[in-house]
Design an enzyme around this catalytic site. Structure first.
Site, PDB file in Angstrom:
ATOM      1  CD  GLU A 160      27.121 -13.340 -36.922  1.00  0.00           C
ATOM      2  OE1 GLU A 160      27.293 -14.272 -38.647  1.00  0.00           O
ATOM      3  OE2 GLU A 160      26.660 -12.043 -37.376  1.00  0.00           O
ATOM      4  CG  ASN A 201      32.254  -8.738 -35.197  1.00  0.00           C
ATOM      5  OD1 ASN A 201      31.693  -7.297 -33.989  1.00  0.00           O
ATOM      6  ND2 ASN A 201      31.026  -7.801 -35.771  1.00  0.00           N
ATOM      7  CG  HIS A 237      22.603  -7.438 -33.593  1.00  0.00           C
ATOM      8  ND1 HIS A 237      22.768  -6.245 -34.335  1.00  0.00           N
ATOM      9  CD2 HIS A 237      23.715  -8.041 -34.220  1.00  0.00           C
ATOM     10  CE1 HIS A 237      22.933  -5.992 -35.700  1.00  0.00           C
ATOM     11  NE2 HIS A 237      24.084  -6.908 -35.557  1.00  0.00           N
ATOM     12  CD  GLU A 265      27.309  -6.238 -36.305  1.00  0.00           C
ATOM     13  OE1 GLU A 265      26.330  -6.705 -36.877  1.00  0.00           O
ATOM     14  OE2 GLU A 265      28.528  -7.134 -37.341  1.00  0.00           O
ATOM     15  CG  ASP A 267      20.403  -3.673 -33.635  1.00  0.00           C
ATOM     16  OD1 ASP A 267      20.506  -4.532 -33.174  1.00  0.00           O
ATOM     17  OD2 ASP A 267      20.052  -3.773 -34.755  1.00  0.00           O
TER      18      ASP A 267
END
Length: 350
Positions: A160, A201, A237, A265, A267
């Protein structure tokens, strides 16, 4: 190829014949993914898997089962856990999960080394000179990566680093060193473990935007300087009904730089309460995410961020939203699970 096709067709028949509540344990997602040259992974922790309740035992069966071949420690490798005091390292939580992985034939992703969040207060207290802070970052990366040397498939080395407008996040690392800390972290990680694949990432990497353009340019410049960067982690996400139309194009753009990409990651959260309508849309969105990865040769795999809605980070961070995963709170597979599986089935694209 014909042999793999036959295996895929047989597995698909078994999966479709099995009762819905049993599919995850009989024929897992990763088996289908492996035929497509990908993996399916999950974020978890040893204390999730070792939960001795009836519910916990069901969770363990899923985590250890054939849905997932690679695990990511959800929190136990983050700085606040692994180095709570200066130079005092504690890898006990990570070691416990790595031990379970080895016992059960799972591979591991490492998450994460240089990040602005979940740092212990002593790191961000501004009590260090630039030279001292560089030594602290170097010590942390070398020690943590070295501790798990030979056990990690991919490391999220920097996490990030960008704002949405494409500028660098004004973290303690950037404020002190500018972007140089990114290069240093990759070089130190490679020094500590030459066999691990090293990733940058971030979230909102799923569409072409100022943020992903900045990341593209960074990766390009790092590679030009010989920095050992092997992959781009796309957190994914996502929100139900808002999966970007250019998801595959964004992945392909990164891959064009000669690096791997992975959904790290995944979702897809929805507005609560859960309804049949939003579950149906969530299923379509999961299929779209899987299709985006399958459409890019160098997209090596997909990790979902926990097994079950019951353990998701989403409700505490986004009030009024939740239920983002493949299994519901009772550990039953949702329509999203079937959609994920159907996207992977080889007979869907021959």
């Amino acid at each position: 190829m014909l042999r793999n096709l036959g295996v895929a067709l047989l597995l698909s028949q078994l999966a479709l014949a099995a009762p819905t509540e049993e599919r995850g344990s009989i024929v897992g997602l990763d088996l289908f993914a492996s035929i497509r040259g990908r993996y399916v992974g999950v974020a978890t922790e040893s204390y999730n898997i070792n939960n001795s309740t009836t519910w916990g035992k069901a969770y363990k069966n899923l985590a250890l089962g054939s849905d997932f071949s690679i695990w990511t420690p959800e929190n136990s490798l983050k700085w606040e856990v692994t180095e709570p005091q200066p130079g005092v390292f504690d890898f006990s939580l990570g070691d416990a999960l790595f031990k379970l992985a080895k016992q059960n034939g799972k591979r591991m992703r490492g998450h994460t080394l240089a990040w602005h969040s979940q740092l212990p207060p002593w790191v961000t207290a501004n009590n260090y000179t630039a030279a001292e802070l560089k030594n602290i970052l170097q010590r942390h990366v070398l020690t943590e990566v070295g501790h798990f040397k030979g056990q990690v498939t991919h490391w999220d080395v920097v996490n990030e680093v960008f704002e949405e407008d494409g500028t660098f996040r004004n973290s303690i690392w950037y404020k002190t060193f500018g972007p140089d800390y990114i290069e240093w972290s990759f070089r130190w990680a490679r020094q500590a473990d030459p066999s691990a694949k090293l990733y940058i990432n971030d979230y909102n990497f799923e569409s072409i935007s100022p943020k992903t353009t900045a990341a593209y340019n960074l990766v390009k410049s790092l590679k030009a300087k010989g920095v050992p960067i092997d992959g781009v982690g796309v957190q994914a996400h996502l929100i139900v009904g808002q999966v970007p139309k250019d998801f595959e194009a964004a992945l392909a753009r990164f891959a064009s730089l000669g690096v791997d990409v992975a959904l790290t990651e995944l979702d897809i959260r929805l507005d609560l309460p859960v309804t049949s309508k939003n579950l149906a849309q969530q299923a379509k969105d999961y299929k779209a995410a899987v299709d985006a990865c399958l459409g890019v040769k160098r997209c090596v795999g997909i990790t979902v961020w926990q097994v079950t809605d019951a353990l998701s980070w989403v409700p505490s961070t986004f009030p009024g939203q939740g239920a983002p995963l493949l299994y519901d709170e009772k550990l039953k597979p949702k329509p999203a699970y079937d959609a994920f599986q159907n996207a992977l089935l080889l007979d869907q694209w021959i």
